[in-house]
Design a protein around this motif. Structure first.
Motif, PDB file in Angstrom:
ATOM      1  N   GLY A  91       0.851  -1.189   0.000  1.00  0.00           N
ATOM      2  CA  GLY A  91       0.000   0.000   0.000  1.00  0.00           C
ATOM      3  C   GLY A  91       0.878   1.228   0.000  1.00  0.00           C
ATOM      4  O   GLY A  91       2.055   1.160  -0.382  1.00  0.00           O
ATOM      5  N   TYR A  92       0.363   2.341   0.469  1.00  0.00           N
ATOM      6  CA  TYR A  92       1.105   3.600   0.420  1.00  0.00           C
ATOM      7  C   TYR A  92       2.374   3.542   1.267  1.00  0.00           C
ATOM      8  O   TYR A  92       2.315   3.236   2.457  1.00  0.00           O
ATOM      9  N   GLY A  93       3.513   3.831   0.662  1.00  0.00           N
ATOM     10  CA  GLY A  93       4.783   3.895   1.407  1.00  0.00           C
ATOM     11  C   GLY A  93       5.338   2.548   1.810  1.00  0.00           C
ATOM     12  O   GLY A  93       6.205   2.470   2.690  1.00  0.00           O
ATOM     13  N   ALA A  94       4.880   1.466   1.177  1.00  0.00           N
ATOM     14  CA  ALA A  94       5.293   0.120   1.579  1.00  0.00           C
ATOM     15  C   ALA A  94       6.813   0.007   1.627  1.00  0.00           C
ATOM     16  O   ALA A  94       7.517   0.446   0.723  1.00  0.00           O
ATOM     17  N   GLY A  95       7.311  -0.604   2.708  1.00  0.00           N
ATOM     18  CA  GLY A  95       8.751  -0.788   2.862  1.00  0.00           C
ATOM     19  C   GLY A  95       9.126  -0.669   4.325  1.00  0.00           C
ATOM     20  O   GLY A  95       8.279  -0.702   5.212  1.00  0.00           O
ATOM     21  N   THR A  96      10.443  -0.520   4.566  1.00  0.00           N
ATOM     22  CA  THR A  96      10.907  -0.450   5.949  1.00  0.00           C
ATOM     23  C   THR A  96      11.414   0.957   6.270  1.00  0.00           C
ATOM     24  O   THR A  96      11.994   1.638   5.430  1.00  0.00           O
ATOM     25  N   VAL A  97      11.175   1.359   7.503  1.00  0.00           N
ATOM     26  CA  VAL A  97      11.560   2.683   7.989  1.00  0.00           C
ATOM     27  C   VAL A  97      12.485   2.519   9.191  1.00  0.00           C
ATOM     28  O   VAL A  97      12.148   1.802  10.136  1.00  0.00           O
ATOM     29  N   GLU A  98      13.663   3.164   9.108  1.00  0.00           N
ATOM     30  CA  GLU A  98      14.612   3.161  10.227  1.00  0.00           C
ATOM     31  C   GLU A  98      14.994   4.594  10.534  1.00  0.00           C
ATOM     32  O   GLU A  98      15.207   5.385   9.608  1.00  0.00           O
ATOM     33  N   ILE A  99      15.141   4.910  11.808  1.00  0.00           N
ATOM     34  CA  ILE A  99      15.593   6.256  12.172  1.00  0.00           C
ATOM     35  C   ILE A  99      17.085   6.360  11.882  1.00  0.00           C
ATOM     36  O   ILE A  99      17.886   5.574  12.388  1.00  0.00           O
ATOM     37  N   TRP A 100      17.439   7.323  11.036  1.00  0.00           N
ATOM     38  CA  TRP A 100      18.842   7.520  10.604  1.00  0.00           C
ATOM     39  C   TRP A 100      19.502   8.608  11.446  1.00  0.00           C
ATOM     40  O   TRP A 100      20.690   8.561  11.721  1.00  0.00           O
ATOM     41  N   ASP A 101      18.711   9.585  11.869  1.00  0.00           N
ATOM     42  CA  ASP A 101      19.211  10.625  12.775  1.00  0.00           C
ATOM     43  C   ASP A 101      18.025  11.303  13.439  1.00  0.00           C
ATOM     44  O   ASP A 101      16.904  11.261  12.916  1.00  0.00           O
ATOM     45  N   ARG A 102      18.296  11.892  14.584  1.00  0.00           N
ATOM     46  CA  ARG A 102      17.249  12.640  15.278  1.00  0.00           C
ATOM     47  C   ARG A 102      17.910  13.641  16.196  1.00  0.00           C
ATOM     48  O   ARG A 102      19.095  13.518  16.522  1.00  0.00           O
ATOM     49  N   GLY A 103      17.137  14.639  16.619  1.00  0.00           N
ATOM     50  CA  GLY A 103      17.685  15.644  17.515  1.00  0.00           C
ATOM     51  C   GLY A 103      16.728  16.817  17.633  1.00  0.00           C
ATOM     52  O   GLY A 103      15.514  16.647  17.470  1.00  0.00           O
ATOM     53  N   THR A 104      17.303  17.976  17.899  1.00  0.00           N
ATOM     54  CA  THR A 104      16.501  19.187  18.052  1.00  0.00           C
ATOM     55  C   THR A 104      16.992  20.227  17.052  1.00  0.00           C
ATOM     56  O   THR A 104      18.060  20.085  16.453  1.00  0.00           O
ATOM     57  N   PHE A 105      16.179  21.250  16.874  1.00  0.00           N
ATOM     58  CA  PHE A 105      16.602  22.329  15.992  1.00  0.00           C
ATOM     59  C   PHE A 105      16.115  23.660  16.524  1.00  0.00           C
ATOM     60  O   PHE A 105      15.186  23.730  17.329  1.00  0.00           O
ATOM     61  N   GLU A 106      16.781  24.693  16.051  1.00  0.00           N
ATOM     62  CA  GLU A 106      16.386  26.072  16.335  1.00  0.00           C
ATOM     63  C   GLU A 106      15.962  26.682  15.004  1.00  0.00           C
ATOM     64  O   GLU A 106      16.707  26.607  14.023  1.00  0.00           O
ATOM     65  N   LEU A 107      14.769  27.245  14.975  1.00  0.00           N
ATOM     66  CA  LEU A 107      14.285  27.871  13.742  1.00  0.00           C
ATOM     67  C   LEU A 107      14.862  29.277  13.659  1.00  0.00           C
ATOM     68  O   LEU A 107      14.607  30.116  14.520  1.00  0.00           O
ATOM     69  N   ILE A 108      15.669  29.515  12.627  1.00  0.00           N
ATOM     70  CA  ILE A 108      16.338  30.811  12.495  1.00  0.00           C
ATOM     71  C   ILE A 108      15.517  31.757  11.624  1.00  0.00           C
ATOM     72  O   ILE A 108      15.417  32.944  11.909  1.00  0.00           O
ATOM     73  N   ALA A 109      14.923  31.243  10.574  1.00  0.00           N
ATOM     74  CA  ALA A 109      14.089  32.086   9.695  1.00  0.00           C
ATOM     75  C   ALA A 109      13.062  31.212   9.007  1.00  0.00           C
ATOM     76  O   ALA A 109      13.327  30.050   8.684  1.00  0.00           O
ATOM     77  N   LYS A 110      11.883  31.778   8.818  1.00  0.00           N
ATOM     78  CA  LYS A 110      10.809  31.032   8.144  1.00  0.00           C
ATOM     79  C   LYS A 110      10.011  32.012   7.307  1.00  0.00           C
ATOM     80  O   LYS A 110       9.431  32.963   7.832  1.00  0.00           O
ATOM     81  N   ASP A 111      10.055  31.789   6.005  1.00  0.00           N
ATOM     82  CA  ASP A 111       9.278  32.594   5.069  1.00  0.00           C
ATOM     83  C   ASP A 111       8.540  31.641   4.147  1.00  0.00           C
ATOM     84  O   ASP A 111       8.792  30.451   4.155  1.00  0.00           O
ATOM     85  N   GLU A 112       7.680  32.198   3.332  1.00  0.00           N
ATOM     86  CA  GLU A 112       7.046  31.399   2.288  1.00  0.00           C
ATOM     87  C   GLU A 112       8.146  30.830   1.391  1.00  0.00           C
ATOM     88  O   GLU A 112       8.904  31.592   0.787  1.00  0.00           O
ATOM     89  N   GLY A 113       8.283  29.522   1.386  1.00  0.00           N
ATOM     90  CA  GLY A 113       9.248  28.912   0.483  1.00  0.00           C
ATOM     91  C   GLY A 113      10.685  28.927   0.948  1.00  0.00           C
ATOM     92  O   GLY A 113      11.579  28.596   0.174  1.00  0.00           O
TER      93      GLY A 113
END
Ligand code: MN
Length: 156
Positions: A91-113
């Protein structure tokens, strides 16, 4: 509702993926999930406004500055997806999923696009930019060089 696409693409009686619920944790987390589907890609997700904003990156996020990687924006995912690993059945997205990296982030700027953010993960760290190059869904993900990062952090 932002998760309508996520919900409508899936049959939750069959997939082990989490339900489509908005969750405002107040945290800024990211995850990269290696998704061995019909085509291998890396799903890059940022926790923003109660959902995971998501991009499929065929070659994976760059670990070196100035490397530009195609990133196709996909449907918002629920925050609960941040811990998901496993096998998605036919079905949709069939396959295996493994976490490759994770953590936190700080949003520095956010605009359209355009998004600029500082990642603190196991593999990925430093400032990154996502720029939409071709609407509606084609973006580029790149790691900023140090000079660019210094400029962003001064608010230029
Ligand atoms: Mn995927």
């Amino acid at each position: 509702m932002p998760l309508n696409d996520y919900i409508s693409k899936r049959d939750f009686t069959r997939t082990p993926e989490p339900p489509g619920e908005i969750h405002e944790s107040g945290l800024r987390r990211f995850v990269v999930q290696r998704h061995q589907a019909s085509h291998l890609h890396y799903d890059f997700r940022l926790e923003i406004e109660g959902v995971l904003k998501s991009w499929a990156v065929p070659k994976g996020p760059p670990e070196e500055p100035k490397v530009r990687r195609l990133a196709i924006q996909v449907e918002d995912h629920p925050v609960g997806y941040i811990d998901f690993e496993g096998t998605i059945p036919e079905g949709y997205g069939a396959g295996t999923v493994e976490i490759w990296d994770r953590g936190t982030f700080e949003l520095i700027a956010k605009d359209e696009g355009k998004l600029v953010f500082q990642l603190q993960g196991g593999r990925l760290h430093g400032a990154y930019t996502l720029i939409r190059t071709r609407p509606p869904d084609q973006w580029i993900l790149l790691k900023n060089n140090d000079a660019k990062r210094a400029g962003d952090r001064e608010g230029r």
